[in-house]
Design a protein around this motif. Structure first.
Motif, PDB file in Angstrom:
ATOM      1  N   GLY A 330       0.859  -0.795  -0.138  1.00 11.80           N
ATOM      2  CA  GLY A 330      -0.364   0.817   0.149  1.00 11.80           C
ATOM      3  C   GLY A 330       0.952   1.286  -0.159  1.00 11.80           C
ATOM      4  O   GLY A 330       1.762   1.515  -0.276  1.00 11.80           O
ATOM      5  N   LEU A 331      -0.412   2.776  -0.041  1.00 17.77           N
ATOM      6  CA  LEU A 331       1.083   3.624  -0.404  1.00 17.77           C
ATOM      7  C   LEU A 331       1.201   4.190   0.858  1.00 17.77           C
ATOM      8  O   LEU A 331       2.484   5.003   1.024  1.00 17.77           O
ATOM      9  N   ARG A 332       0.495   3.779   2.112  1.00 17.53           N
ATOM     10  CA  ARG A 332       0.866   4.698   3.079  1.00 17.53           C
ATOM     11  C   ARG A 332       2.371   4.753   3.806  1.00 17.53           C
ATOM     12  O   ARG A 332       2.678   5.577   4.635  1.00 17.53           O
ATOM     13  N   PRO A 333       3.085   3.467   3.700  1.00 16.06           N
ATOM     14  CA  PRO A 333       4.402   3.027   4.202  1.00 16.06           C
ATOM     15  C   PRO A 333       5.041   4.225   3.552  1.00 16.06           C
ATOM     16  O   PRO A 333       6.174   4.830   4.318  1.00 16.06           O
ATOM     17  N   PHE A 334       4.708   4.343   2.276  1.00 15.32           N
ATOM     18  CA  PHE A 334       5.871   4.886   1.630  1.00 15.32           C
ATOM     19  C   PHE A 334       5.966   6.490   2.327  1.00 15.32           C
ATOM     20  O   PHE A 334       6.403   7.114   1.629  1.00 15.32           O
ATOM     21  N   VAL A 335       4.338   7.127   1.702  1.00 13.27           N
ATOM     22  CA  VAL A 335       4.559   7.906   2.794  1.00 13.27           C
ATOM     23  C   VAL A 335       4.932   8.434   4.164  1.00 13.27           C
ATOM     24  O   VAL A 335       5.429   9.299   4.147  1.00 13.27           O
ATOM     25  N   LEU A 336       4.917   7.837   4.514  1.00 10.92           N
ATOM     26  CA  LEU A 336       4.468   7.997   6.124  1.00 10.92           C
ATOM     27  C   LEU A 336       7.024   7.545   6.073  1.00 10.92           C
ATOM     28  O   LEU A 336       7.809   8.375   6.392  1.00 10.92           O
ATOM     29  N   ALA A 337       7.789   6.860   5.144  1.00  7.87           N
ATOM     30  CA  ALA A 337       9.294   6.696   4.604  1.00  7.87           C
ATOM     31  C   ALA A 337       9.313   8.184   4.341  1.00  7.87           C
ATOM     32  O   ALA A 337      10.779   8.787   4.595  1.00  7.87           O
ATOM     33  N   ALA A 338       9.124   9.055   3.328  1.00  5.97           N
ATOM     34  CA  ALA A 338       9.238   9.828   2.781  1.00  5.97           C
ATOM     35  C   ALA A 338       9.284  11.008   3.811  1.00  5.97           C
ATOM     36  O   ALA A 338      10.070  11.580   4.039  1.00  5.97           O
ATOM     37  N   ALA A 339       8.170  11.355   4.462  1.00 10.61           N
ATOM     38  CA  ALA A 339       8.088  11.907   5.320  1.00 10.61           C
ATOM     39  C   ALA A 339       9.188  11.925   6.897  1.00 10.61           C
ATOM     40  O   ALA A 339       9.600  12.931   7.005  1.00 10.61           O
ATOM     41  N   SER A 340       8.877  10.729   6.963  1.00 14.79           N
ATOM     42  CA  SER A 340      10.016  10.684   8.191  1.00 14.79           C
ATOM     43  C   SER A 340      11.792  11.335   7.938  1.00 14.79           C
ATOM     44  O   SER A 340      13.215  11.300   8.365  1.00 14.79           O
ATOM     45  N   THR A 341      12.466  10.665   6.304  1.00 15.65           N
ATOM     46  CA  THR A 341      13.367  11.311   5.570  1.00 15.65           C
ATOM     47  C   THR A 341      13.951  12.713   5.915  1.00 15.65           C
ATOM     48  O   THR A 341      14.427  13.016   5.946  1.00 15.65           O
ATOM     49  N   LEU A 342      12.402  13.646   5.497  1.00 17.15           N
ATOM     50  CA  LEU A 342      12.568  14.773   5.369  1.00 17.15           C
ATOM     51  C   LEU A 342      12.497  15.548   6.988  1.00 17.15           C
ATOM     52  O   LEU A 342      13.106  16.255   7.468  1.00 17.15           O
ATOM     53  N   TRP A 343      12.181  14.722   7.665  1.00 19.95           N
ATOM     54  CA  TRP A 343      11.761  15.566   9.334  1.00 19.95           C
ATOM     55  C   TRP A 343      13.251  14.984   9.545  1.00 19.95           C
ATOM     56  O   TRP A 343      13.797  16.339  10.429  1.00 19.95           O
ATOM     57  N   VAL A 344      13.389  14.103   9.224  1.00 15.93           N
ATOM     58  CA  VAL A 344      14.496  13.577  10.329  1.00 15.93           C
ATOM     59  C   VAL A 344      16.091  14.751   9.511  1.00 15.93           C
ATOM     60  O   VAL A 344      17.087  15.199  10.474  1.00 15.93           O
ATOM     61  N   VAL A 345      15.820  14.918   8.316  1.00 17.56           N
ATOM     62  CA  VAL A 345      16.745  15.927   7.498  1.00 17.56           C
ATOM     63  C   VAL A 345      16.487  17.361   7.672  1.00 17.56           C
ATOM     64  O   VAL A 345      17.234  17.901   8.710  1.00 17.56           O
ATOM     65  N   LEU A 346      15.171  17.846   8.180  1.00 23.07           N
ATOM     66  CA  LEU A 346      15.168  19.462   8.866  1.00 23.07           C
ATOM     67  C   LEU A 346      15.660  19.843  10.390  1.00 23.07           C
ATOM     68  O   LEU A 346      16.192  20.004  10.644  1.00 23.07           O
ATOM     69  N   ILE A 347      15.694  18.064  11.322  1.00 20.20           N
ATOM     70  CA  ILE A 347      15.746  18.474  12.291  1.00 20.20           C
ATOM     71  C   ILE A 347      17.371  18.400  12.338  1.00 20.20           C
ATOM     72  O   ILE A 347      17.683  19.337  13.066  1.00 20.20           O
ATOM     73  N   THR A 348      17.871  18.295  11.127  1.00 17.61           N
ATOM     74  CA  THR A 348      20.156  18.062  11.811  1.00 17.61           C
ATOM     75  C   THR A 348      20.265  19.741  10.914  1.00 17.61           C
ATOM     76  O   THR A 348      20.742  19.281  11.742  1.00 17.61           O
ATOM     77  N   LEU A 349      19.477  19.955  10.243  1.00 16.16           N
ATOM     78  CA  LEU A 349      19.213  20.925   9.240  1.00 16.16           C
ATOM     79  C   LEU A 349      19.207  22.242  10.107  1.00 16.16           C
ATOM     80  O   LEU A 349      20.388  22.841  10.175  1.00 16.16           O
ATOM     81  N   VAL A 350      18.362  21.970  11.208  1.00 16.78           N
ATOM     82  CA  VAL A 350      18.450  23.167  12.522  1.00 16.78           C
ATOM     83  C   VAL A 350      19.167  23.072  13.084  1.00 16.78           C
ATOM     84  O   VAL A 350      20.045  23.583  13.565  1.00 16.78           O
ATOM     85  N   GLY A 351      19.262  21.850  13.175  1.00 16.05           N
ATOM     86  CA  GLY A 351      20.482  21.405  14.550  1.00 16.05           C
ATOM     87  C   GLY A 351      22.105  22.129  14.080  1.00 16.05           C
ATOM     88  O   GLY A 351      22.250  22.489  15.008  1.00 16.05           O
ATOM     89  N   VAL A 352      22.696  21.662  12.426  1.00 16.61           N
ATOM     90  CA  VAL A 352      24.083  22.575  12.053  1.00 16.61           C
ATOM     91  C   VAL A 352      23.593  23.762  12.280  1.00 16.61           C
ATOM     92  O   VAL A 352      24.571  24.239  13.175  1.00 16.61           O
ATOM     93  N   LEU A 353      22.562  24.719  11.597  1.00 16.12           N
ATOM     94  CA  LEU A 353      22.945  25.765  11.775  1.00 16.12           C
ATOM     95  C   LEU A 353      22.730  26.431  13.325  1.00 16.12           C
ATOM     96  O   LEU A 353      23.388  27.701  13.557  1.00 16.12           O
ATOM     97  N   VAL A 354      22.192  25.869  14.220  1.00 18.03           N
ATOM     98  CA  VAL A 354      22.117  26.190  15.954  1.00 18.03           C
ATOM     99  C   VAL A 354      23.204  26.130  16.949  1.00 18.03           C
ATOM    100  O   VAL A 354      24.160  27.352  16.720  1.00 18.03           O
ATOM    101  N   LEU A 355      24.597  24.900  15.867  1.00 16.33           N
ATOM    102  CA  LEU A 355      25.641  24.792  16.570  1.00 16.33           C
ATOM    103  C   LEU A 355      26.835  25.628  16.028  1.00 16.33           C
ATOM    104  O   LEU A 355      27.945  25.418  16.596  1.00 16.33           O
ATOM    105  N   SER A 356      26.746  26.362  14.095  1.00 19.25           N
ATOM    106  CA  SER A 356      27.572  27.198  13.375  1.00 19.25           C
ATOM    107  C   SER A 356      27.682  28.130  14.205  1.00 19.25           C
ATOM    108  O   SER A 356      26.726  29.004  15.133  1.00 19.25           O
TER     109      SER A 356
END
Length: 356
Positions: A330-356
């Motif tokens: 089904g489609l729902r696991p793919f939606v969750l995987a895509a959203a989780s990928t973007l979410w983890v990238v966003l968290i990391t990116l914000v953290g990098v900017l905070v630490l810079s």
């Protein structure tokens, strides 16, 4: 880190031995044959992995196992050996994985980066679990995807399955999603750091903090540059170290649910362990590696053993994949995987900017 608790008791759709009674000798033969088949598949996958170093042999093994399962009838009588490979050998491999980690290397990142790693894993899992619930996915499916995408890919999926005892279909789905989205991140993260103009330290933290598999991190870090690769690898290993507390937490959750509902009690009524044994083994292996007592030759052989164990387990998992199973994802696991990928990238990116 929070994760709402729902536990289902659906049976595992795995390769099973025939239900006819067997004596000790025939069961031993079935056990040996199943392990031998999985080991042979792992050897082939490791060979292909040497030809394509950017692809983790574990991922090759599960794909190869699925190919075999759909082209060649897998005899049911080898089921005990396949089950042993996908459970016991898998957990042993996770424990030996601890020999890759050194506490000193993690501490050298600095407390700011260490705190960011904890936030990436905790917030990544929490956000993925919440969105998965909104999408209507089962608790076990959400646990597997959230751990795989927030910690260390296929190894984290397998470790989480060792605690929550998910359906085979859910395990296969989660690992397949790690392959798809982790592969997309190999060119994606270097492109992003180029657009943002990040230096080696920033880009290394972003790559190591957001990409799913260790091999995928190495591939992306190599594309960015040597300085970034070193940082990315250590940051990724710090995420791997988070396997221990997360699996211990899941063990507590499962134990509490078992006590309240009895759904996960085994056939003799025992509670699941508070902390899974393989998690204790994982921490012990990290401690031994960090002590500096093991010579390099031992560590090299341990790395080969760990790769062989996990790849053997993944081939066994692949034998449980059928075309009909994949069609029913089904489609729902793919939606969750895509959203989780973007979410983890966003968290990391914000953290990098905070630490810079």
């Amino acid at each position: 880190m929070s994760a709402e608790v729902e536990v289902t008791s659906a049976p595992q759709d795995v390769v099973r031995p025939e239900t006819t009674s067997v004596g000790p000798r025939s069961r031993a033969a079935a056990l040996a044959a199943g392990i031998a088949v999985c080991a042979a598949g792992a050897a082939i996958a490791i060979g292909f992995g040497r030809l394509f170093p950017a692809v983790n042999p574990m991922l090759i093994a599960i794909a190869f196992g699925a190919l075999v399962a759909n082209l060649i009838p897998v005899p049911a009588w080898i089921g005990p050996g396949v089950d042993f490979s996908t459970k016991r050998l898998l957990r042993l491999g996770i424990a030996v994985l601890g020999l890759q980690l050194v506490f000193h290397d993690i501490l050298a990142l600095g407390w700011g980066v260490i705190a960011l790693v904890v936030v990436i894993v905790a917030a990544g899992i929490t956000g993925t679990m919440y969105l998965g619930r909104v999408l209507g996915l089962s608790w076990t499916q959400r646990v597997l995807i959230s751990c795989g995408f927030s910690i260390c890919g296929a190894a984290a999926v397998a470790a989480a399955d060792g605690v929550v005892d998910a359906k085979r279909k859910e395990v296969i789905t989660s690992i397949a999603l790690v392959v798809v989205f982790g592969t997309l991140m190999i060119p994606g993260i270097p492109l992003l750091v180029g657009v943002l103009g990040m230096d080696d330290l920033q880009s290394g933290i972003l790559a190591g903090g957001s990409i799913h598999e260790v091999a995928q991190v190495v591939a992306a870090g190599g594309m960015i540059g040597g300085g970034a690769l070193a940082v990315a690898t250590v940051v990724k290993l710090a995420r791997v170290l988070m396997l221990a507390p997360v699996m211990a937490y899941l063990g507590v959750v499962r134990r509490r649910r078992s006590r309240e509902t009895g759904v996960h009690e085994d056939t003799v009524g025992r509670q699941p362990p508070l902390v899974p044994v393989f998690v204790i083994g994982f921490l012990a292996a990290v401690a031994v590696r960090s002590s500096g007592l093991l010579p390099d030759v031992v560590l090299e052989h341990a790395a080969l053993v760990q790769s062989a164990l996990l790849t053997t387990a993944m081939f066994g998992l692949g034998l449980g994949v059928r075309v009909g199973l994949l069609r029913s994802i089904g489609l729902r696991p793919f939606v969750l995987a895509a959203a989780s990928t973007l979410w983890v990238v966003l968290i990391t990116l914000v953290g990098v900017l905070v630490l810079s």
